[in-house]
Write a protein that holds these residues in place. Structure first.
Motif, PDB file in Angstrom:
ATOM      1  N   VAL A 341       0.848  -1.198   0.000  1.00  0.00           N
ATOM      2  CA  VAL A 341       0.000   0.000   0.000  1.00  0.00           C
ATOM      3  C   VAL A 341       0.884   1.249   0.000  1.00  0.00           C
ATOM      4  CG1 VAL A 341      -1.798   1.274   1.239  1.00  0.00           C
ATOM      5  CG2 VAL A 341      -1.777  -1.244   1.284  1.00  0.00           C
ATOM      6  N   LYS A 342       0.651   2.126  -0.966  1.00  0.00           N
ATOM      7  CA  LYS A 342       1.395   3.370  -1.039  1.00  0.00           C
ATOM      8  C   LYS A 342       0.902   4.342   0.041  1.00  0.00           C
ATOM      9  CE  LYS A 342       2.065   2.956  -6.050  1.00  0.00           C
ATOM     10  NZ  LYS A 342       1.826   3.603  -7.378  1.00  0.00           N
ATOM     11  N   ALA A 344      -0.012   7.370  -0.156  1.00  0.00           N
ATOM     12  CA  ALA A 344      -1.174   8.145  -0.593  1.00  0.00           C
ATOM     13  C   ALA A 344      -2.470   7.359  -0.472  1.00  0.00           C
ATOM     14  CB  ALA A 344      -0.980   8.607  -2.034  1.00  0.00           C
ATOM     15  N   ASP A 345      -2.371   6.027  -0.455  1.00  0.00           N
ATOM     16  CA  ASP A 345      -3.570   5.181  -0.404  1.00  0.00           C
ATOM     17  C   ASP A 345      -3.836   4.607   0.998  1.00  0.00           C
ATOM     18  OD1 ASP A 345      -3.859   5.563  -3.149  1.00  0.00           O
ATOM     19  OD2 ASP A 345      -2.607   3.798  -3.630  1.00  0.00           O
ATOM     20  N   GLN A 346      -2.993   4.916   1.956  1.00  0.00           N
ATOM     21  CA  GLN A 346      -3.107   4.292   3.272  1.00  0.00           C
ATOM     22  C   GLN A 346      -4.455   4.555   3.945  1.00  0.00           C
ATOM     23  OE1 GLN A 346       0.301   5.665   5.479  1.00  0.00           O
ATOM     24  NE2 GLN A 346       1.657   4.077   4.666  1.00  0.00           N
ATOM     25  N   HIS A 348      -7.392   5.385   2.634  1.00  0.00           N
ATOM     26  CA  HIS A 348      -8.476   4.703   1.924  1.00  0.00           C
ATOM     27  C   HIS A 348      -8.476   3.209   2.242  1.00  0.00           C
ATOM     28  CE1 HIS A 348     -11.208   3.590  -1.366  1.00  0.00           C
ATOM     29  NE2 HIS A 348     -10.332   2.618  -1.648  1.00  0.00           N
ATOM     30  N   VAL A 349      -7.316   2.580   2.227  1.00  0.00           N
ATOM     31  CA  VAL A 349      -7.229   1.142   2.477  1.00  0.00           C
ATOM     32  C   VAL A 349      -7.642   0.809   3.909  1.00  0.00           C
ATOM     33  CG1 VAL A 349      -5.629  -0.797   2.676  1.00  0.00           C
ATOM     34  CG2 VAL A 349      -5.502   0.736   0.690  1.00  0.00           C
ATOM     35  N   THR A 438      -6.516  -5.249  -0.848  1.00  0.00           N
ATOM     36  CA  THR A 438      -5.499  -5.090  -1.897  1.00  0.00           C
ATOM     37  C   THR A 438      -5.497  -6.260  -2.893  1.00  0.00           C
ATOM     38  OG1 THR A 438      -3.838  -6.122  -0.445  1.00  0.00           O
ATOM     39  CG2 THR A 438      -4.031  -3.716  -0.390  1.00  0.00           C
TER      40      THR A 438
END
Length: 485
Positions: A341-342, A344-346, A348-349, A438
């Motif tokens: 997980v990048k 920037a996406d943490q 949201h995930v 993911t």
């Protein structure tokens, strides 16, 4: 003693002169006839010794001529006061020992050679001012007597606690400020690095081990050789201060405590665990949870919820609440990175994974549940998750909701009323939920329902008609298991 007590004098109202007059009137036998010329009334009962003495004194007064110039000076009228109790009755209620001169039958009543008495008459020397009596025990005694007379033993048993409170308040006594014995239910307390005696005492009181930290601290001051080692200790609630101090000196009571966070645990429960296990206060933990700037979270994060990775964290007596939270957040970031997980996406995930964590049952179903929610998001369909609605109502321990709760649009977490994901995580997800988001399963499912609560069997459906059949199967299972909780 019964012959010595003049009960009419005890209970008669008025001052001493009035009571003496009443006695004289009741026993007037100095003449053979009354004022109207008839026979003088005779007493209807035998006279007590006190009445006999009063009668003798009255006769002596009448027989002794008094010169006009010897008449006693006019005395001011005595102030009205409450009727006095007989000295021995007062002694029973107050606990005061009556003086010999005041006791019926005592030497002060019968002596005729007292220099303050003239010829054995009834006149008395001037009294010394009486010291004020303590009325507390008297009031308490009257209360007890009144209760027993009014209701008997059962009434006293019922009112005893109140009587004890009144008596304690009047006498200044207090409840014991220390427990007795070696305690009851088990509890784990933590002594942190740098704690002094007062800190240890406060921790023991806060955990319910001792009743009053001051009592324990005084005992500690009297034991200069005592030293505490940082760590966690297994003690019991409601221990005497002496027992608690002895237990803290016993190495057998030292434990390797830890904070255990299961997958799906909410922030509120983690905070409670830190208080009970790490020896921190609620204020310390709550303050640390609100200071998001201390944990290097993404700009969109509004809470620590979801960022605390579920794991077992050993107790470090020297740590603050911020250090514990920081360790949990850092662990979550490590697992997000391991899942690819990048940064920037943490956020949201984590929000997505927290939803899957609460809704999925069997491990094999996690990727399928994630796919159902993703399919709905893709077509603009509302997620309709009961877990999000329940979280918005403040209930973090259930996923079922009522019709009214699902219709409440004021609940920002109500995914029946609002589109998209909830505004923030609803739990702290583990690796399984993160990887399900993911690495979602492939499928067109839009619905799922667990049809067997014992086995966790879940049916995934593409259409609403298929979903209704699955719901009917679940309802049949519920009818077959009416006692299932």
């Amino acid at each position: 003693m019964a012959d010595d007590l003049d009960w009419n004098a005890i209970i008669a109202p008025g001052n001493e002169a009035e009571r003496r007059k009443a006695t004289s009137d009741r026993t007037a036998g100095t003449d053979d006839r009354d004022d109207t010329g008839g026979a003088a009334p005779q007493p209807d009962r035998p006279m007590s010794r006190r009445e006999a003495r009063a009668l003798e004194a009255e006769r002596a007064r009448r027989d002794t001529p008094t010169a006009p110039e010897q008449s006693a000076p006019e005395q001011p009228a005595p102030e009205e006061s409450a009727p006095e109790l007989h000295p021995e009755v007062a002694a029973l209620l107050t606990g005061e020992v009556p003086s010999p001169a005041a006791a019926p039958g005592g030497t002060g009543s019968d002596r005729t050679d007292d220099p303050g008495r003239t010829g054995g008459g009834a006149s008395r020397p001037p009294r010394e001012p009486r010291p004020k009596r303590r009325r507390g025990p008297l009031v308490a005694g009257i209360v007890i007597v009144a209760v027993v007379l009014a209701g008997g033993v059962s009434a006293y048993v019922f009112a005893a606690p109140k009587i004890q409170q009144i008596a304690a308040a009047l006498s200044g006594s207090q409840e014991p400020d220390d427990y007795t014995g070696t305690g009851k239910a088990k509890v784990t307390i933590t002594i942190k690095q740098g704690d002094i005696g007062e800190d240890v005492a406060a921790t023991l009181q806060r955990s319910g081990v001792v009743k009053d930290s001051k009592v324990f601290y005084k005992l500690l001051l009297a034991s200069p050789d005592v030293q505490f080692q940082p760590g966690s200790y297994s003690l019991k609630k409601q221990m005497s201060s002496k027992s608690a101090l002895a237990a803290l000196q016993d190495d057998k009571n030292r434990v390797q405590a830890s904070i255990v966070i299961p997958e799906g645990t909410a922030l509120a429960d983690i905070e409670a665990g830190m208080v009970s296990k790490a020896g921190l206060t609620k204020t310390e933990v709550a303050k640390a949870a609100k200071d998001l700037s201390a944990y290097d979270l993404p700009s969109g994060a509004t809470t620590l919820e979801g960022w605390l990775f579920p794991a077992t964290y050993p107790i470090n007596p020297g740590w603050t609440a911020e250090q514990y939270f920081a360790s949990m957040v850092d662990t979550m970031k490590e697992h997000l990175a391991a899942a690819g997980v990048k940064e920037a996406d943490q956020e949201h995930v984590i929000v997505f994974a927290s939803l899957v964590q609460k809704e999925a049952g069997l491990a094999a179903d996690y990727p399928k549940v994630a796919r159902v929610f993703q399919n709905r998001l893709d077509i603009g369909m509302r997620l309709q998750s009961d877990a999000t609605v329940a979280y918005g109502t403040g209930n973090t321990h259930r996923v079922t909701t009522t019709d009214a709760e699902r219709e409440d649009a004021s609940n920002a977490y109500n995914t029946y009323a609002h589109e998209g994901l909830p505004p923030a995580p609803i739990s702290n997800p583990g690796d399984l939920a993160i990887k399900a988001v993911t690495n979602q399963a492939s499928g067109k499912w839009l619905y799922f329902v667990t049809v067997d609560l014992e086995t966790g069997e879940t049916v995934f459906s593409d259409t609403f008609a298929e979903h209704e059949q699955a719901v009917a199967k679940f309802q049949a299972w519920l009818r077959a298991h009416p006692d299932y909780q």
